[in-house]
Design an enzyme around this catalytic site. Sequence first.
Site, PDB file in Angstrom:
ATOM      1  N   ARG A  69      -2.374  -2.000  -3.257  1.00  0.00           N
ATOM      2  CA  ARG A  69      -3.049  -1.156  -3.501  1.00  0.00           C
ATOM      3  C   ARG A  69      -3.332  -0.298  -4.089  1.00  0.00           C
ATOM      4  NH1 ARG A  69      -4.956   3.289   0.874  1.00  0.00           N
ATOM      5  NH2 ARG A  69      -7.108   3.341   0.442  1.00  0.00           N
ATOM      6  N   GLU A  85      -8.582  -5.271   4.991  1.00  0.00           N
ATOM      7  CA  GLU A  85      -8.163  -4.985   2.744  1.00  0.00           C
ATOM      8  C   GLU A  85      -6.665  -5.632   3.488  1.00  0.00           C
ATOM      9  OE1 GLU A  85      -9.381  -0.869   2.809  1.00  0.00           O
ATOM     10  OE2 GLU A  85      -8.918  -1.033   4.996  1.00  0.00           O
ATOM     11  N   ARG A 121     -12.212  15.335   6.896  1.00  0.00           N
ATOM     12  CA  ARG A 121     -12.088  15.897   5.706  1.00  0.00           C
ATOM     13  C   ARG A 121     -14.106  16.240   6.553  1.00  0.00           C
ATOM     14  NH1 ARG A 121     -11.351  10.615   3.236  1.00  0.00           N
ATOM     15  NH2 ARG A 121      -8.793  10.942   2.744  1.00  0.00           N
ATOM     16  N   HIS A 166     -12.786   3.045  -0.764  1.00  0.00           N
ATOM     17  CA  HIS A 166     -12.582   2.084   0.691  1.00  0.00           C
ATOM     18  C   HIS A 166     -12.912   0.998   0.023  1.00  0.00           C
ATOM     19  CE1 HIS A 166     -13.123   5.115   3.806  1.00  0.00           C
ATOM     20  NE2 HIS A 166     -11.962   4.373   3.127  1.00  0.00           N
ATOM     21  N   ASN A 212       0.517  -1.681   0.008  1.00  0.00           N
ATOM     22  CA  ASN A 212       0.241  -0.121  -0.144  1.00  0.00           C
ATOM     23  C   ASN A 212       0.765   1.472  -0.179  1.00  0.00           C
ATOM     24  OD1 ASN A 212      -1.824   2.020   0.563  1.00  0.00           O
ATOM     25  ND2 ASN A 212      -2.783   0.972   2.054  1.00  0.00           N
TER      26      ASN A 212
END
Length: 408
Positions: free
Chosen positions: A93, A386, A243, A182, A10
């Site tokens: 990823r 993940e 955010r 996601h 990743n």
Amino acid sequence: MTPTRVLVLNSGSSSVKYQLLDMRDGSRLAMGIVERIGEGSSRLRHTPLTTGEPREWTGAVADHEAALKAVAEELAKDGLGLDSPELAAIGHRVVHGGQRFTEPTVVDDKVLAEIERLIPVAPLHNPANLVGLRTARALRPDLPQVAVFDTAFHTTMPESAARYAIDVETADQHRIRRYGFHGTSHAYVSRATAKLLGRAPEDVNVIVLHLGNGASASAVRGGRCVDTSMGLTPLEGLVMGTRSGDVDPAVIFHLMRVGGMSTDEIDTLLNKRSGLVGLCGDNDMREIRRRIDEGDEQARLAFDIYIHRLKKYIGAYYAVLGTVDAIAFTAGVGENAAPVREAAIAGLEALGAAVDPALNAVRADGPRLISPADARVAVAVVPTDEELEIATQTYALVGKNSRAITGE
Ligand code: AMP
């Protein structure tokens, strides 16, 4: 010997996270992170999970190539080097696959060019992902490198959910649509939730709430995503750590015209100085709960705004799905913050969902139900994974390709 190991990478703008998995049983052999790449004091933390103690060092790691070489050296010290014949593939990823990549994809020059073409819609993420892909390819050119896209699971969204109601020509010219992110987590968690219920993914409708520092909700019908809360970028939707999630787009014009702010300043405001941190100065839910317990009103309001938005999305996805079998909480907040789960589900009894306070208070590692036994809608905590999902998809694709080649 059939190679059974998959290295998952990743690659972020200044970090590389990695895990090495054995796909015979999905177990971890090693994991680690290189942080602050390109800065003077980079740090590598490496944890071999079968042998030896965790190792850590700080020093200069100039770029991603140097970072990957350092990772390879650490792995080699444990006899798990990238040159091992047991390594089947490297799974990467990749944040943005646009409309083009609906599935994990073996990387070649054409695929790299396509990922590069998507940089304008993922300026923060895709460049770093590309560097990781190119570097890993250079290190092991003979090994399949598989890109697993964060957007792929959401490509099943119908046009009615994926399009913004703006001029079609303008939208198409600039590839403006709702892509969602996601996706690897939503895919994994929706499947794991079906498993927890003892049913096939095709037979269940699930609302997945991925609540980490970034947060997104998705509506999954029979294993396929039909709506999700993030859009063109990961800024849309839920209130997140830093955010804003949804705002009236006119806020931006207002800040430009009346506030005199530049595009970059507004970008930073909405992505980095908003959400929980903007509302109360903290983005860690543990700290926010601690402040609430001490009577801090600002932290209380931030929590309430977070929950209100979450409830709106849960309600919306009930309506989108028609029938809901389960609501699954996952990621840092979803897996750990019982008060968030309790508040998000409170008042949904008429919709069939409730949380059992005793079950909700249990701390455990695995997937578990937190709704009363007689609830119409199961409420679950389902830890996301993940890396395992990326490794599983990578290994399945490589296996399929090698069977195609050998004719098995
Ligand atoms: P993630 O992005 O999935 O790693 O989630 C990180 C976020 O999870 C942190 O910013 C915290 O807000 C939250 N978190 C982690 N552990 C806990 C905990 N024990 N209780 C509440 N929130 C937590």
